[in-house]
Motif scaffolding. Structure first.
Motif, PDB file in Angstrom:
ATOM      1  N   LEU A  16       0.826  -1.204   0.000  1.00  0.00           N
ATOM      2  CA  LEU A  16       0.000   0.000   0.000  1.00  0.00           C
ATOM      3  C   LEU A  16       0.862   1.257   0.000  1.00  0.00           C
ATOM      4  O   LEU A  16       0.631   2.193  -0.786  1.00  0.00           O
ATOM      5  N   LEU A  17       1.882   1.294   0.858  1.00  0.00           N
ATOM      6  CA  LEU A  17       2.745   2.466   0.943  1.00  0.00           C
ATOM      7  C   LEU A  17       3.532   2.660  -0.354  1.00  0.00           C
ATOM      8  O   LEU A  17       3.731   3.798  -0.807  1.00  0.00           O
ATOM      9  N   HIS A  18       3.976   1.570  -0.950  1.00  0.00           N
ATOM     10  CA  HIS A  18       4.738   1.659  -2.203  1.00  0.00           C
ATOM     11  C   HIS A  18       3.909   2.286  -3.315  1.00  0.00           C
ATOM     12  O   HIS A  18       4.342   3.232  -3.984  1.00  0.00           O
ATOM     13  N   TRP A  19       2.693   1.763  -3.529  1.00  0.00           N
ATOM     14  CA  TRP A  19       1.889   2.252  -4.646  1.00  0.00           C
ATOM     15  C   TRP A  19       1.296   3.627  -4.375  1.00  0.00           C
ATOM     16  O   TRP A  19       1.114   4.427  -5.308  1.00  0.00           O
ATOM     17  N   ALA A  20       1.015   3.939  -3.112  1.00  0.00           N
ATOM     18  CA  ALA A  20       0.576   5.301  -2.779  1.00  0.00           C
ATOM     19  C   ALA A  20       1.698   6.291  -3.055  1.00  0.00           C
ATOM     20  O   ALA A  20       1.470   7.379  -3.606  1.00  0.00           O
ATOM     21  N   SER A  21       2.927   5.921  -2.702  1.00  0.00           N
ATOM     22  CA  SER A  21       4.076   6.780  -2.980  1.00  0.00           C
ATOM     23  C   SER A  21       4.290   6.936  -4.473  1.00  0.00           C
ATOM     24  O   SER A  21       4.561   8.046  -4.961  1.00  0.00           O
ATOM     25  N   ALA A  22       4.185   5.832  -5.211  1.00  0.00           N
ATOM     26  CA  ALA A  22       4.387   5.887  -6.658  1.00  0.00           C
ATOM     27  C   ALA A  22       3.384   6.826  -7.315  1.00  0.00           C
ATOM     28  O   ALA A  22       3.742   7.663  -8.165  1.00  0.00           O
ATOM     29  N   LEU A  23       2.119   6.706  -6.925  1.00  0.00           N
ATOM     30  CA  LEU A  23       1.086   7.578  -7.486  1.00  0.00           C
ATOM     31  C   LEU A  23       1.356   9.037  -7.135  1.00  0.00           C
ATOM     32  O   LEU A  23       1.265   9.929  -7.993  1.00  0.00           O
ATOM     33  N   ALA A  24       1.716   9.292  -5.877  1.00  0.00           N
ATOM     34  CA  ALA A  24       1.968  10.670  -5.447  1.00  0.00           C
ATOM     35  C   ALA A  24       3.164  11.266  -6.185  1.00  0.00           C
ATOM     36  O   ALA A  24       3.140  12.445  -6.568  1.00  0.00           O
ATOM     37  N   VAL A  25       4.199  10.476  -6.407  1.00  0.00           N
ATOM     38  CA  VAL A  25       5.378  10.982  -7.115  1.00  0.00           C
ATOM     39  C   VAL A  25       5.031  11.309  -8.573  1.00  0.00           C
ATOM     40  O   VAL A  25       5.477  12.327  -9.111  1.00  0.00           O
ATOM     41  N   LEU A  26       4.242  10.472  -9.217  1.00  0.00           N
ATOM     42  CA  LEU A  26       3.825  10.768 -10.587  1.00  0.00           C
ATOM     43  C   LEU A  26       3.016  12.063 -10.643  1.00  0.00           C
ATOM     44  O   LEU A  26       3.182  12.874 -11.558  1.00  0.00           O
ATOM     45  N   ALA A  61       5.832  12.253   4.220  1.00  0.00           N
ATOM     46  CA  ALA A  61       5.217  11.464   5.289  1.00  0.00           C
ATOM     47  C   ALA A  61       5.167   9.980   4.924  1.00  0.00           C
ATOM     48  O   ALA A  61       5.475   9.108   5.753  1.00  0.00           O
ATOM     49  N   LEU A  62       4.799   9.678   3.679  1.00  0.00           N
ATOM     50  CA  LEU A  62       4.746   8.284   3.242  1.00  0.00           C
ATOM     51  C   LEU A  62       6.128   7.634   3.283  1.00  0.00           C
ATOM     52  O   LEU A  62       6.271   6.470   3.661  1.00  0.00           O
ATOM     53  N   THR A  63       7.147   8.400   2.906  1.00  0.00           N
ATOM     54  CA  THR A  63       8.504   7.851   2.896  1.00  0.00           C
ATOM     55  C   THR A  63       8.991   7.564   4.308  1.00  0.00           C
ATOM     56  O   THR A  63       9.641   6.536   4.556  1.00  0.00           O
ATOM     57  N   VAL A  64       8.675   8.446   5.246  1.00  0.00           N
ATOM     58  CA  VAL A  64       9.041   8.193   6.640  1.00  0.00           C
ATOM     59  C   VAL A  64       8.354   6.915   7.125  1.00  0.00           C
ATOM     60  O   VAL A  64       8.978   6.059   7.782  1.00  0.00           O
ATOM     61  N   LEU A  65       7.080   6.760   6.799  1.00  0.00           N
ATOM     62  CA  LEU A  65       6.362   5.538   7.185  1.00  0.00           C
ATOM     63  C   LEU A  65       6.981   4.301   6.535  1.00  0.00           C
ATOM     64  O   LEU A  65       7.116   3.257   7.178  1.00  0.00           O
ATOM     65  N   ARG A  66       7.352   4.418   5.262  1.00  0.00           N
ATOM     66  CA  ARG A  66       7.972   3.284   4.566  1.00  0.00           C
ATOM     67  C   ARG A  66       9.291   2.892   5.215  1.00  0.00           C
ATOM     68  O   ARG A  66       9.587   1.706   5.378  1.00  0.00           O
ATOM     69  N   LEU A  96      19.097   5.270  -3.137  1.00  0.00           N
ATOM     70  CA  LEU A  96      19.005   6.570  -3.810  1.00  0.00           C
ATOM     71  C   LEU A  96      17.553   7.051  -3.876  1.00  0.00           C
ATOM     72  O   LEU A  96      17.276   8.244  -3.691  1.00  0.00           O
ATOM     73  N   LEU A  97      16.638   6.119  -4.152  1.00  0.00           N
ATOM     74  CA  LEU A  97      15.220   6.491  -4.197  1.00  0.00           C
ATOM     75  C   LEU A  97      14.746   7.037  -2.856  1.00  0.00           C
ATOM     76  O   LEU A  97      14.087   8.085  -2.795  1.00  0.00           O
ATOM     77  N   TYR A  98      15.091   6.344  -1.786  1.00  0.00           N
ATOM     78  CA  TYR A  98      14.690   6.834  -0.464  1.00  0.00           C
ATOM     79  C   TYR A  98      15.332   8.188  -0.160  1.00  0.00           C
ATOM     80  O   TYR A  98      14.688   9.078   0.409  1.00  0.00           O
ATOM     81  N   LEU A  99      16.597   8.356  -0.542  1.00  0.00           N
ATOM     82  CA  LEU A  99      17.277   9.624  -0.313  1.00  0.00           C
ATOM     83  C   LEU A  99      16.567  10.765  -1.042  1.00  0.00           C
ATOM     84  O   LEU A  99      16.344  11.846  -0.478  1.00  0.00           O
TER      85      LEU A  99
END
Length: 201
Positions: A16-26, A61-66, A96-99
């Protein structure tokens, strides 16, 4: 994990966190390109900047949770036949992605905080978001803002390129190598139950 199949799959929270992050980044990339390159009325551009800031804070926020989830939950193992150099490359790409997913929202937040216009940020038009207390501690706020704008823009292009590589690598694993790397992150899908076989060379 209950069995070998579940051990080769990410948890529902991680997915869930991965795909929510992916959508938000797009969405962020689309907003960023539109608000900086399209000929927009000032009010429309202001609205897009507000949305960009809102989604950027959401990504942070999503990245911190991830990261917190990753620290407490072991991810599935790599396929047994994956060469060591590819494992190292995958680990480096993820780091690198997380950074970038932490650094880009922070640099954007710093740019807004140093702006001489002092425009308030209201997340999704509902939640006031404070500025970072930077202006009083930076000798030349205007110069710092300009530098951070460049860092933010270059970082965004680098993130887009890294995401493209990430997608191509996932598709390669799925369609060419036919392993479970992509399948274990897809919602509602299960990794194959067949044993992982070393590839022929």
């Amino acid at each position: 994990m209950a069995n070998g199949v579940s051990a080769r799959r990410y948890s529902a929270v991680a997915i869930l966190l991965h795909w929510a992050s992916a959508l938000a980044v797009l969405v962020l990339i689309g907003l960023g390109l539109t608000m900086t390159h399209a000929a927009l009325a000032p009010l429309r551009q202001f609205q897009l900047y507000q949305w960009h800031k809102s989604v950027g804070v959401t990504v942070l926020a999503l990245t911190v949770l991830r990261l917190l989830w990753r620290l407490t939950h072991r991810p599935p193992p790599h396929p047994a036949g994956m060469p060591a150099r590819e494992r190292r490359a995958a680990a480096a790409a993820h780091h690198l992605l997380y950074l970038l997913l932490v650094g880009l929202p922070l640099t954007g937040w710093a740019v807004v905080s140093l702006s001489p216009f002092n425009i308030p940020t209201v997340l999704y038009g509902l939640v006031p978001w404070p500025h970072l207390p930077l202006a009083a501690h930076v000798p030349d706020p205007a110069a710092a803002e300009g530098l951070l704008k460049q860092v933010h823009a270059l970082g965004a292009w680098f993130l887009a390129a890294l995401l493209a590589v990430h997608v191509v690598a996932a598709l390669r694993h799925h369609f060419l190598l036919r392993d479970d790397v992509l399948r274990c992150m897809l919602p509602g899908r299960r990794p194959s139950t067949a044993p992982i076989v070393e590839p022929t060379r």
